[in-house]
Scaffold this motif. Sequence first.
Motif, short mmCIF file in Angstrom:
data_model
loop_
_atom_site.label_atom_id
_atom_site.label_comp_id
_atom_site.label_asym_id
_atom_site.label_seq_id
_atom_site.Cartn_x
_atom_site.Cartn_y
_atom_site.Cartn_z
N GLY A 1 16.40 0.52 -2.09
CA GLY A 1 16.05 -0.74 -1.45
C GLY A 1 14.78 -0.72 -0.65
N ALA A 2 14.04 0.39 -0.68
CA ALA A 2 12.77 0.45 0.05
C ALA A 2 11.80 -0.59 -0.50
CB ALA A 2 12.17 1.85 -0.06
N ARG A 3 10.99 -1.12 0.38
CA ARG A 3 10.00 -2.14 -0.01
C ARG A 3 8.67 -1.46 -0.31
NH1 ARG A 3 11.24 -7.42 2.34
NH2 ARG A 3 9.04 -7.70 2.85
N VAL A 4 8.20 -1.64 -1.54
CA VAL A 4 6.97 -0.99 -2.00
C VAL A 4 5.99 -2.07 -2.46
CG1 VAL A 4 5.95 0.62 -3.66
CG2 VAL A 4 8.24 1.06 -2.72
N LEU A 5 4.79 -2.03 -1.91
CA LEU A 5 3.75 -3.01 -2.24
C LEU A 5 2.65 -2.36 -3.06
CD1 LEU A 5 2.21 -5.78 -1.78
CD2 LEU A 5 1.20 -4.67 0.23
N GLU A 6 2.25 -3.02 -4.15
CA GLU A 6 1.00 -2.65 -4.80
C GLU A 6 -0.06 -3.63 -4.33
OE1 GLU A 6 -1.34 -1.72 -8.95
OE2 GLU A 6 0.54 -2.84 -9.06
N ALA A 7 -1.04 -3.14 -3.60
CA ALA A 7 -2.11 -3.97 -3.06
C ALA A 7 -3.23 -4.05 -4.09
CB ALA A 7 -2.62 -3.38 -1.75
N GLY A 8 -3.33 -5.20 -4.73
CA GLY A 8 -4.27 -5.38 -5.83
C GLY A 8 -3.60 -5.03 -7.13
N CYS A 9 -2.61 -5.85 -7.54
CA CYS A 9 -1.74 -5.45 -8.66
C CYS A 9 -2.32 -5.81 -10.02
CB CYS A 9 -0.34 -6.04 -8.51
SG CYS A 9 -0.30 -7.83 -8.30
N HIS B 1 12.53 -2.23 -4.01
CA HIS B 1 12.11 -3.62 -4.13
C HIS B 1 10.59 -3.62 -4.23
CE1 HIS B 1 16.14 -4.96 -3.43
NE2 HIS B 1 16.17 -4.58 -2.16
N LEU B 2 10.08 -4.05 -5.37
CA LEU B 2 8.65 -3.96 -5.64
C LEU B 2 7.97 -5.30 -5.40
CD1 LEU B 2 8.71 -1.78 -8.88
CD2 LEU B 2 8.43 -1.05 -6.50
N TYR B 3 6.78 -5.22 -4.79
CA TYR B 3 6.00 -6.40 -4.47
C TYR B 3 4.57 -6.19 -4.98
CZ TYR B 3 9.81 -7.38 -1.20
OH TYR B 3 11.05 -7.62 -0.64
N GLY B 4 3.95 -7.28 -5.41
CA GLY B 4 2.56 -7.22 -5.85
C GLY B 4 1.73 -8.27 -5.17
N GLN C 1 7.61 0.16 3.15
CA GLN C 1 7.77 1.61 3.32
C GLN C 1 6.73 2.39 2.54
OE1 GLN C 1 10.96 -0.32 2.92
NE2 GLN C 1 10.47 -0.36 5.09
N MET C 2 6.06 1.71 1.59
CA MET C 2 4.97 2.33 0.84
C MET C 2 4.01 1.25 0.39
SD MET C 2 5.01 4.47 -2.79
CE MET C 2 5.74 5.95 -2.07
N VAL C 3 2.73 1.56 0.50
CA VAL C 3 1.68 0.72 -0.06
C VAL C 3 0.93 1.57 -1.07
CG1 VAL C 3 -0.45 -0.54 0.39
CG2 VAL C 3 1.45 -0.72 1.99
N TYR C 4 0.88 1.08 -2.31
CA TYR C 4 0.20 1.80 -3.38
C TYR C 4 -1.13 1.12 -3.69
CZ TYR C 4 -1.09 3.18 -8.09
OH TYR C 4 -1.81 3.61 -9.18
#
Length: 260
Positions: free
Chosen positions: A123-131, A148-151, A185-188
């Motif tokens: 359930g960690a929230r992970v963002l790709e910044a510039g997807c 939980h993935l976000y773009g 929790q993470m920004v990729y």
Amino acid sequence: MLSHIARWWPLPALLVWATAWGVFALAGHLGLGALVGLLLACALGVAGSLLADSWWRRLMVGLGFPLSLALSGAASLSAWHWLLPLALLLLIYPLNAWRDAPLFPTPRKGLQGLDTRVPLPPGARVLEAGCGLGDGLLALRVVYPCAHLYGLEWSWPLRAVCALRCPWARVRQGNIWRADWGPYQMVYLFQRPESMDRAVAKAAAELQPGAWMVSLEFPATDLVPDAVLQDRSRPVWAYQVPFQRRSTPGSSARSPSKPR
């Protein structure tokens, strides 16, 4: 896929240009007019440019047809009509996106092993910044299937394509430098080397202690990585907040986390 396309260069560009000429000729045959034919052919060229693996090849693919049409004199168009191909390119690749990372796709298996070095709770929230088109989200889903993935993507067309390719992720349009990274929790990132200092400053200011910033290929040169995956063509660099900065005279090893 991109590696196969690059291997056969310039054949992909020639195929896109030839197809664009075919679309332009078909539009004329159907009586749609030169302007409609130009729009359709240029849209095809810009769509084909998404598959190129570098910015200069994207420009060649996207601008090849309108330049060849202008030089051939095959159509009589007003001067402003020739701005349409440039407008299409800017719609897909906004200027600020070119300054950051103009559609660098993440290989589908480019993040394999990251979950063992950087474990995340379910359930960690992970963002790709510039997807972009969603390649990074697809790679993240392989290693973090329970996250939980976000773009976040600046270009509206790319955001729409990404949302179609990644319906299980929450993808929205926006500026990665103005959005709040705090909830994740993470920004990729897969950015340019020149934008990494800006990413470090933003992550240090906004991410919670224990959160991660992960960069594909390009390291944060002022930081000591907490995890590195180098057994691949593009290394993966992971940094945990509070960041461990490289030692300099009169400085501490780790930067303090911001007050909460």
